[in-house]
Design an enzyme around this catalytic site. Structure first.
Site, PDB file in Angstrom:
ATOM      1  N   TRP A 144       0.827  -1.209   0.000  1.00  0.00           N
ATOM      2  CA  TRP A 144       0.000   0.000   0.000  1.00  0.00           C
ATOM      3  C   TRP A 144       0.862   1.260   0.000  1.00  0.00           C
ATOM      4  CZ3 TRP A 144       0.125   3.562   4.005  1.00  0.00           C
ATOM      5  CH2 TRP A 144       0.763   3.137   5.181  1.00  0.00           C
ATOM      6  N   GLU A 154      -4.214   7.124  -3.966  1.00  0.00           N
ATOM      7  CA  GLU A 154      -4.506   8.288  -3.123  1.00  0.00           C
ATOM      8  C   GLU A 154      -3.938   9.581  -3.697  1.00  0.00           C
ATOM      9  OE1 GLU A 154      -4.132   7.730   1.165  1.00  0.00           O
ATOM     10  OE2 GLU A 154      -3.777   5.578   0.855  1.00  0.00           O
ATOM     11  N   HIS A 236       8.544   7.275  14.739  1.00  0.00           N
ATOM     12  CA  HIS A 236       8.271   6.230  15.727  1.00  0.00           C
ATOM     13  C   HIS A 236       9.313   5.118  15.669  1.00  0.00           C
ATOM     14  CE1 HIS A 236       3.674   7.128  15.993  1.00  0.00           C
ATOM     15  NE2 HIS A 236       4.360   7.768  16.923  1.00  0.00           N
ATOM     16  N   SER A 240       4.959   1.602  12.794  1.00  0.00           N
ATOM     17  CA  SER A 240       3.822   0.745  12.428  1.00  0.00           C
ATOM     18  C   SER A 240       4.126  -0.066  11.174  1.00  0.00           C
ATOM     19  CB  SER A 240       2.571   1.598  12.193  1.00  0.00           C
ATOM     20  OG  SER A 240       2.196   2.262  13.376  1.00  0.00           O
ATOM     21  N   PHE A 244      10.535   4.102   5.872  1.00  0.00           N
ATOM     22  CA  PHE A 244      10.753   5.306   6.666  1.00  0.00           C
ATOM     23  C   PHE A 244       9.728   6.386   6.362  1.00  0.00           C
ATOM     24  CE2 PHE A 244      13.055   9.219   7.906  1.00  0.00           C
ATOM     25  CZ  PHE A 244      13.280   8.891   9.241  1.00  0.00           C
ATOM     26  N   HIS A 245       9.113   6.892   7.420  1.00  0.00           N
ATOM     27  CA  HIS A 245       8.115   7.943   7.307  1.00  0.00           C
ATOM     28  C   HIS A 245       8.183   8.852   8.526  1.00  0.00           C
ATOM     29  CE1 HIS A 245       6.266   4.535   9.396  1.00  0.00           C
ATOM     30  NE2 HIS A 245       5.465   5.388  10.000  1.00  0.00           N
ATOM     31  N   ILE A 246       7.741  10.082   8.333  1.00  0.00           N
ATOM     32  CA  ILE A 246       7.810  11.107   9.370  1.00  0.00           C
ATOM     33  C   ILE A 246       6.398  11.593   9.676  1.00  0.00           C
ATOM     34  CG2 ILE A 246       8.717  13.395   9.971  1.00  0.00           C
ATOM     35  CD1 ILE A 246      10.906  12.801   7.756  1.00  0.00           C
ATOM     36  N   HIS A 247       6.063  11.651  10.952  1.00  0.00           N
ATOM     37  CA  HIS A 247       4.769  12.167  11.382  1.00  0.00           C
ATOM     38  C   HIS A 247       4.870  13.682  11.524  1.00  0.00           C
ATOM     39  CE1 HIS A 247       3.265   8.087  12.438  1.00  0.00           C
ATOM     40  NE2 HIS A 247       4.566   7.880  12.601  1.00  0.00           N
TER      41      HIS A 247
END
Length: 309
Positions: A144, A154, A236, A240, A244-247
């Site tokens: 996804w 999206e 985090h 989850s 790699f991702h940034i909130h």
């Protein structure tokens, strides 16, 4: 098939978790014989104003908004009670829902309420337990993410993208109340699964992404007078999903509670500064990281329970 049809076919099995602070409940059920997770969350009151920066509609229409007022008690200048509020699907919906279907065992473990422990993950524990686990969580499990990055999924929700990253509203945000802004920045670099893959060579890369976010988001939400200083950027560990991702969250929004606490969230600025100060060029792969972990997390079973702080 619309999400509405799926929700209508949801059959309750049990409650996975409840959060009184966030006014949220997570339900396990089934849809056509397959597991599904339905999260219901109360919406904010900003929608009754019609304007995020004004409360004029509240002051003029409060008598129309509240009905069947029931006073519980009063004492001197204080009165409290309950009432019904006027609901409207487009302007003032009663709640927001998120649906995961079909839901895997990993999804269920993630959302199920469980005892938390502080884990002291050494480099040895990472290499022996976590790194092999991360490999099992790649491929189809993050398809996804690849759909968003490379396959146009999206696309109508994307706020901004460049050669380094793409940013879009998180599914937890209604996209309307700027005070609860919550976006997710997903990088294109597929070699970074978590902060464990960050070292000195990534400092400029991370700074470039950080600076871009702090410039572009205030532009996008200029009408709300959003400033770069209103944004909290964090990562985090454990994440989850292992891409790699940034909130990116409005610093005034504290409703995410457990998602932003120490032992879960690490500020992006702190990560960059830590990398700059690390003598070992291997970076976070050689650092002891202390964080919270649920007993229901697969990593607990795989051996991290032996690294309780």
């Amino acid at each position: 098939m619309s999400s509405g049809n799926l929700v209508e076919r949801f059959k309750y099995i049990k409650t996975l978790d409840e959060d009184l602070l966030e006014k949220k409940i997570v339900l396990l059920g089934s849809i056509d014989g397959e597991n599904a997770i339905l999260t219901l969350e109360k919406t904010f009151f900003n929608n009754i104003t019609g304007d995020n920066n004004s409360n004029s509609n509240i002051t003029s229409d409060i008598h129309n908004y509240l009905s069947e007022i029931n006073t519980i008690a009063n004492n001197d200048v204080y009165t409290w009670g309950t009432s019904l509020s006027k609901q409207d699907l487009k302007v003032n919906p009663g709640c927001k829902f998120n649906l995961i279907y079909p839901a895997t065992e990993i999804h269920i473990r993630k959302y199920e309420n469980s005892v938390l422990h502080m884990i002291k993950e050494t480099p040895e524990a990472y290499n022996k337990i976590v790194k092999p686990y991360i490999k099992t969580m790649k491929g189809d499990r993050i398809q996804w993410v690849k759909n968003i990055l490379f396959n146009g999924a999206e696309s109508d929700r994307i706020l901004f993208k460049n050669n380094d990253y793409i940013i879009l509203p998180d599914m937890k945000w209604d996209g309307k109340n700027i005070n609860s802004l919550y976006c997710c920045c997903i990088v294109y670099d597929e070699l970074i699964s978590s902060i464990r893959d960050l070292n000195k060579s990534k400092i400029n890369y991370l700074e470039k992404i950080r600076d871009s976010i702090l410039i572009e988001l205030p532009k996008i939400y200029k009408k709300f007078n959003l400033k770069s200083s209103n944004l909290r950027l964090y990562v985090h560990y454990q994440p989850s999903y292992y891409h790699f991702h940034i909130h990116v969250v409005n610093v005034n929004f504290l409703g995410l509670a457990n998602s932003m606490i120490s032992g879960k969230a690490i500020l992006l600025d702190d990560i960059i500064d830590n990398l700059r100060c690390m003598e070992d060029s291997r970076g976070y792969s050689q650092k002891v990281i202390t964080y919270q972990l649920k007993e229901t997390h697969k990593l607990w079973e795989l051996g991290l329970k032996d690294y309780v702080q």
